[in-house]
Enzyme design. Structure first.
Site, PDB file in Angstrom:
ATOM      1  N   LYS A  70       0.791  -1.177  -0.015  1.00  0.00           N
ATOM      2  CA  LYS A  70      -0.105   0.084  -0.072  1.00  0.00           C
ATOM      3  C   LYS A  70       0.882   1.143   0.025  1.00  0.00           C
ATOM      4  O   LYS A  70       2.197   1.281   0.172  1.00  0.00           O
ATOM      5  CB  LYS A  70      -1.053  -0.133   1.130  1.00  0.00           C
ATOM      6  CG  LYS A  70      -0.051   0.219   2.489  1.00  0.00           C
ATOM      7  CD  LYS A  70      -1.096  -0.250   3.764  1.00  0.00           C
ATOM      8  CE  LYS A  70      -0.378   0.023   5.351  1.00  0.00           C
ATOM      9  NZ  LYS A  70      -1.294  -0.361   6.150  1.00  0.00           N
ATOM     10  N   TYR A 116      13.862  31.881   3.927  1.00  0.00           N
ATOM     11  CA  TYR A 116      12.566  32.410   4.768  1.00  0.00           C
ATOM     12  C   TYR A 116      12.617  32.634   5.930  1.00  0.00           C
ATOM     13  O   TYR A 116      12.936  31.469   6.617  1.00  0.00           O
ATOM     14  CB  TYR A 116      11.336  31.415   4.327  1.00  0.00           C
ATOM     15  CG  TYR A 116      10.893  31.530   2.916  1.00  0.00           C
ATOM     16  CD1 TYR A 116      10.857  32.576   2.096  1.00  0.00           C
ATOM     17  CD2 TYR A 116      10.964  30.351   2.335  1.00  0.00           C
ATOM     18  CE1 TYR A 116      10.486  32.406   0.833  1.00  0.00           C
ATOM     19  CE2 TYR A 116      10.788  29.952   0.942  1.00  0.00           C
ATOM     20  CZ  TYR A 116      10.309  31.375  -0.105  1.00  0.00           C
ATOM     21  OH  TYR A 116       9.918  31.143  -1.222  1.00  0.00           O
ATOM     22  N   MET A 162       9.937  24.856  -0.129  1.00  0.00           N
ATOM     23  CA  MET A 162       9.001  23.791  -0.940  1.00  0.00           C
ATOM     24  C   MET A 162       9.915  22.900  -2.088  1.00  0.00           C
ATOM     25  O   MET A 162       9.646  21.880  -1.983  1.00  0.00           O
ATOM     26  CB  MET A 162       7.918  24.575  -1.645  1.00  0.00           C
ATOM     27  CG  MET A 162       6.900  23.651  -2.350  1.00  0.00           C
ATOM     28  SD  MET A 162       5.777  24.566  -3.553  1.00  0.00           S
ATOM     29  CE  MET A 162       4.898  25.452  -2.491  1.00  0.00           C
TER      30      MET A 162
HETATM   31  C1  LIG Z   1      -0.457  -1.590   6.903  1.00  0.00           C
HETATM   32  C2  LIG Z   1      -1.087  -2.765   7.707  1.00  0.00           C
HETATM   33  C3  LIG Z   1      -0.185  -3.853   7.858  1.00  0.00           C
HETATM   34  C4  LIG Z   1       1.447  -3.500   7.429  1.00  0.00           C
HETATM   35  O1  LIG Z   1       1.711  -2.974   8.866  1.00  0.00           O
HETATM   36  P1  LIG Z   1       3.153  -2.881   9.344  1.00  0.00           P
HETATM   37  O2  LIG Z   1       3.490  -2.335  10.697  1.00  0.00           O
HETATM   38  O3  LIG Z   1       3.948  -1.795   8.428  1.00  0.00           O
HETATM   39  O4  LIG Z   1       3.789  -4.369   9.084  1.00  0.00           O
HETATM   40  C5  LIG Z   1      -0.840  -5.133   8.204  1.00  0.00           C
HETATM   41  N1  LIG Z   1      -1.978  -5.186   8.294  1.00  0.00           N
HETATM   42  C6  LIG Z   1      -3.013  -4.355   7.872  1.00  0.00           C
HETATM   43  C7  LIG Z   1      -4.394  -4.525   8.130  1.00  0.00           C
HETATM   44  C8  LIG Z   1      -2.350  -2.999   7.728  1.00  0.00           C
HETATM   45  O5  LIG Z   1      -3.339  -1.921   7.149  1.00  0.00           O
END
Ligand SMILES: *Cc1c(COP(=O)(O)O)cnc(C)c1O
Length: 397
Positions: free
Chosen positions: A34, A292, A340
């Site tokens: 993800k 800045y 930025m």
């Molecule tokens: C993001 C996620 C993981 C992985 O978590 P880590 O701490 O990065 O290992 C596992 N299970 C679910 C449901 C997640 O959303």
């Protein structure tokens, strides 16, 4: 190509996966891809790693669709919340649904029946996150319904830990849950609610609740779904009893440990190096302030160089006057407010020229350091590296 880029070593990611697999075997491994593969660049990471993963996990259905469009054939579990209107995408792209409510499961069954299409489902149980899923005390109707869903493939059942990576804190820092909770909050300047201490949920309690749910199957002499899974990175490291049939490592797969004070009993290493090049080099006079807000002033003549990377690239503004970078292998302080698109570095008397290599992250500069300079955790550091930073994939064993 842009001189500011992220180099991602795919061979290291594969090595990390192999070492995790050795540790959790015979449990399968779901690799979490993800959030653009935790910032690493999913377009390069996914095609390389998919053949070695038993399952892939994403947060949202759009990430699953993106992976299918990349040609990924590995099973993909969409772990996050899904709206009923997103269900058709699960059928079209062969994605696995996390069924977190009776309504969602019912809608999925109806759609499967009317379209005569297959859908794999993992039931989501909430044992302590209070985020998604049915709680252990209300799981029975969902499980009953799942047994009656003849058009769905009930492949899995899972839950997610709230405090897996802090299990090792107990006894080390303190004995009481409230002390752990305060410690956890203090780490990142997060504010705990006044009554937070009473709610701290231990992973052992979550596992008990998960077992309670699994016993519903036993009572009915029905088999539980074949893939039971609970373990994120913290639990993969610390809680062997949480591994069940599959583990779901995210940050650990990327070579970063989920907490500082954690047993590093799986050997993983970071796979990315954030590189740039000096875009400008000049000597600044005493009394002249940089950037800045004029938050840093030269006390003596000193060489200030400009790096073409800024907070729009995920190089946090909060790190102003705290961050360090490596230029030609030597560590220098970042000075003046981070802009930025650019920031400045004080290289003192050293001869640093336009085009010299700069390391912002990696090669000794750790995710932990960046997190400390920013007041956040390693997860946010990785996932904040901007879309404007090109990812370059290499294989260096
Ligand atoms: C993001 C996620 C993981 C992985 O978590 P880590 O701490 O990065 O290992 C596992 N299970 C679910 C449901 C997640 O959303």
């Amino acid at each position: 190509m842009r001189p500011t880029y992220l180099e991602v070593n795919l061979s290291q990611l594969k090595q990390n996966l192999e070492n995790i697999r050795k540790h959790v075997s015979p449990a399968k491994v779901l690799v979490v891809l993800k959030a653009n593969a935790y910032g690493h660049g999913v377009d390069g990471v996914a095609p390389f790693i998919a053949p070695f993963a038993d399952y892939i996990g994403v947060a949202i259905v759009e990430e699953g669709i993106h992976l299918r469009k990349l040609g990924i054939a590995t099973p993909i579990l969409v772990m996050g919340g899904t709206l009923p209107e997103q269900l058709p995408d699960f059928f079209e792209y062969d994605l696995t649904l996390a069924a977190s409510s009776l309504d969602l499961l019912t809608a999925a069954e109806q759609l499967a029946e009317s379209t005569r299409k297959r859908l794999k489902v993992h039931l989501k149980v909430d044992t302590g996150m209070e985020r998604l899923g049915v709680r252990e005390y209300e799981a029975e109707p969902l499980i009953e319904k799942s047994m009656a869903c003849s058009h769905l493939e009930m492949e899995g059942i899972f839950t997610h830990f709230a405090n897996a990576e802090t299990s090792s804190l107990r006894g080390r820092f303190c004995s009481s849950p409230e002390a752990i909770s305060n410690f956890v909050g203090d780490c990142f300047g997060e504010r705990a609610s006044p009554r937070n201490d009473e709610g701290f949920v231990e992973s052992s309690l979550q596992l008990e609740r998960f077992e309670e749910v699994l016993s519903i199957y036993e009572k009915r002499s029905e088999p539980h779904p074949p893939i039971r899974h609970t373990a994120n990175s913290g639990a993969a490291l610390l809680l062997p009893e949480s591994h069940y049939d599959m583990v779901r490592p995210g940050i650990l797969f990327y070579g970063v440990y989920p907490a500082r004070e954690i047993e590093k009993n799986i050997d993983v290493k970071p796979a990315l190096t954030w590189k740039s090049k000096v875009a400008y080099s000049k000597v600044t006079l005493p009394g002249r302030a940089v950037s800045y807000g004029s938050l840093w002033q030269a006390e003596a003549r000193t060489r200030i160089v400009t790096i073409p990377c800024g907070y729009a690239d995920g190089y946090f503004r909060r790190m102003t006057n705290q961050a360090r970078v490596l230029i030609n292998g030597k560590s220098y302080p970042q000075v003046g407010r981070i802009c930025m698109d650019q920031f400045m570095v004080n290289v003192g008397e050293d001869g640093v020229s336009v085009g010299d290599e700069v390391i912002l992250f990696g090669n000794g500069i750790t995710a932990e350091e960046l997190a400390d300079w920013t007041g956040t955790n390693e997860y946010e550091v990785l996932t904040s590296i901007g879309a404007r930073v090109p990812r370059v994939f290499v294989q260096i064993a």
